[in-house]
Write an enzyme that holds these catalytic residues in place. Structure first.
Site, PDB file in Angstrom:
ATOM      1  N   ASP A  79       0.830  -1.211   0.000  1.00  0.00           N
ATOM      2  CA  ASP A  79       0.000   0.000   0.000  1.00  0.00           C
ATOM      3  C   ASP A  79       0.866   1.263   0.000  1.00  0.00           C
ATOM      4  O   ASP A  79       1.989   1.258   0.505  1.00  0.00           O
ATOM      5  CB  ASP A  79      -0.908  -0.023   1.245  1.00  0.00           C
TER       6      ASP A  79
ATOM      7  N   HIS B 260       2.522   3.336  -8.970  1.00  0.00           N
ATOM      8  CA  HIS B 260       2.286   1.913  -9.269  1.00  0.00           C
ATOM      9  C   HIS B 260       3.461   1.328 -10.064  1.00  0.00           C
ATOM     10  O   HIS B 260       3.871   0.186  -9.833  1.00  0.00           O
ATOM     11  CB  HIS B 260       0.986   1.733 -10.053  1.00  0.00           C
TER      12      HIS B 260
ATOM     13  N   LEU C 183      10.062 -21.014  -4.591  1.00  0.00           N
ATOM     14  CA  LEU C 183       9.139 -20.081  -3.913  1.00  0.00           C
ATOM     15  C   LEU C 183       7.788 -20.179  -4.604  1.00  0.00           C
ATOM     16  O   LEU C 183       7.722 -20.274  -5.836  1.00  0.00           O
ATOM     17  CB  LEU C 183       9.665 -18.639  -4.050  1.00  0.00           C
TER      18      LEU C 183
HETATM   19  C1  IPE Z   1      -5.627  -2.677  -0.392  1.00  0.00           C
HETATM   20  O1  IPE Z   1      -5.238  -1.357  -0.490  1.00  0.00           O
HETATM   21  C2  IPE Z   1      -5.553  -3.346  -1.736  1.00  0.00           C
HETATM   22  C3  IPE Z   1      -4.214  -3.546  -2.275  1.00  0.00           C
HETATM   23  C4  IPE Z   1      -3.083  -3.264  -1.685  1.00  0.00           C
HETATM   24  C5  IPE Z   1      -4.169  -4.145  -3.588  1.00  0.00           C
HETATM   25  P1  IPE Z   1      -6.306  -0.173  -0.665  1.00  0.00           P
HETATM   26  O2  IPE Z   1      -5.519   1.075  -0.741  1.00  0.00           O
HETATM   27  O3  IPE Z   1      -7.214  -0.473  -1.785  1.00  0.00           O
HETATM   28  O4  IPE Z   1      -7.123  -0.267   0.687  1.00  0.00           O
HETATM   29  P2  IPE Z   1      -7.975   0.854   1.469  1.00  0.00           P
HETATM   30  O5  IPE Z   1      -8.950   1.420   0.476  1.00  0.00           O
HETATM   31  O6  IPE Z   1      -7.011   1.888   1.943  1.00  0.00           O
HETATM   32  O7  IPE Z   1      -8.605   0.125   2.603  1.00  0.00           O
HETATM   33  C1  IPE Z   2      -1.517   0.270  -3.365  1.00  0.00           C
HETATM   34  O1  IPE Z   2      -1.301   1.642  -3.380  1.00  0.00           O
HETATM   35  C2  IPE Z   2      -1.763  -0.294  -4.743  1.00  0.00           C
HETATM   36  C3  IPE Z   2      -3.148  -0.690  -4.994  1.00  0.00           C
HETATM   37  C4  IPE Z   2      -4.125  -0.649  -4.143  1.00  0.00           C
HETATM   38  C5  IPE Z   2      -3.448  -1.186  -6.324  1.00  0.00           C
HETATM   39  P1  IPE Z   2      -2.492   2.679  -3.399  1.00  0.00           P
HETATM   40  O2  IPE Z   2      -2.827   2.985  -4.822  1.00  0.00           O
HETATM   41  O3  IPE Z   2      -3.628   2.211  -2.577  1.00  0.00           O
HETATM   42  O4  IPE Z   2      -1.799   3.931  -2.738  1.00  0.00           O
HETATM   43  P2  IPE Z   2      -2.451   4.933  -1.686  1.00  0.00           P
HETATM   44  O5  IPE Z   2      -2.976   4.118  -0.555  1.00  0.00           O
HETATM   45  O6  IPE Z   2      -3.531   5.683  -2.415  1.00  0.00           O
HETATM   46  O7  IPE Z   2      -1.311   5.811  -1.279  1.00  0.00           O
HETATM   47 MG    MG Z   3      -4.059   2.413  -0.608  1.00  0.00          MG
END
Ligand code: IPE
Ligand code: IPE
Ligand code: MG
Length: 256
Positions: free
Chosen positions: A30, A47, A141
């Protein structure tokens, strides 16, 4: 991308501090969007950088002797993001499989994908199936890619399958037990996670492995995913090695 370890390097694996390596590490990757925002870049750039970190953590997992690494890559709720971001993430998955599959295979990585295949474009489904088929006998793995994954939907599907079996007369309702559910999940052939890491400082599961996480240890890492690295991963493994897992039992230090 280069992986230096392969299946023949297993003997050279370095155990973490006291040798207690989690068999299965699951990571909620995240913070990509916040990483990009802090630099005035589009979220997609976060990303893209995040995908590069994946390669390093796969490599480090092989080196440390982790058997299974699950990466939460796209949740069933992530479809509600702006269409341009969703299509970038789908493209990133395509590119990752196309560019990295041969190397993963060469390095003994078995790829498994969990999540709903319905709703994914047919070319992505074909790529994921090809990745699983090509690597199914590898043992260095197991890399579990959670894509279009949502734990509640996984449980709903499992319950539906139980109900179908009961309706068909092949399952006695009294025979429904925890294993009957476990074996109907996407993760039927994958052990429960020992350690769940979430980056970016958030402390929630966001619909990830709800059933499987029953006795997992949690580690919340402040770094945003694009800044995550081997040292941060090692720190989580070292913290895990110091935890005492009791599974409801009395601590070995506390005699009855
Ligand atoms: C969880 O992260 C999903 C992934 C890391 C793929 P999100 O960024 O979508 O989760 P919330 O919305 O903060 O709970
Ligand atoms: C995690 O990073 C990747 C996915 C959920 C696909 P985020 O895109 O949720 O990044 P934040 O949480 O908005 O910083
Ligand atoms: Mg996120």
């Amino acid at each position: 991308m280069t992986f230096t370890a392969d299946a023949s390097d297993l003997a050279a694996r370095q155990p973490s501090a006291d040798g207690c390596v989690p068999r299965h590490v699951a990571i909620i990757m995240d913070g990509n969007g916040r990483w990009a925002k802090a630099r005035g870049l589009p979220r997609t750039e976060g990303h893209r950088r995040g995908a590069e970190v994946i390669r390093r953590i796969v490599q480090r997992s092989i080196e440390t002797g982790v058997e299974t690494l699950t990466l939460f890559s796209f949740s069933s709720e992530n479809w509600s993001r702006p269409p341009s971001e969703v299509s970038y993430l789908l493209g990133l998955l395509r590119r990752f499989v196309r560019t990295d599959l041969a190397n993963l295979h060469k390095n003994g990585v078995r790829v498994r994908v969990i999540g709903a295949r319905e709703g994914l474009a047919s070319d992505i489904r074909a790529l994921l199936e090809e990745a699983e088929r090509l690597t199914c006998e590898n043992t260095a793995l197991t890399l579990v890619v959670a894509f279009n994954y949502g734990s509640r939907q996984e449980l709903v599907d499992a319950v539906r399958r139980l109900a179908d079996d009961v309706a068909a007369g092949t399952l006695d309702p009294q025979a429904i037990c925890s294993e009957a559910i476990t074996e109907r999940l996407y993760t039927a052939d994958i052990p429960d996670p020992d350690l769940i890491i979430r980056t970016s400082g958030e402390q929630r599961l966001s619909n990830f492995l709800l059933w499987q996480a029953a006795y997992a240890e949690f580690y919340f890492e402040p770094a945003l995913w694009p800044d995550y690295d081997e040292a941060a991963f090692d720190k989580a493994l070292a913290a895990y090695a110091k935890r005492e897992r009791r599974f409801g039992r009395v601590s070995s230090q506390v005699a009855p």
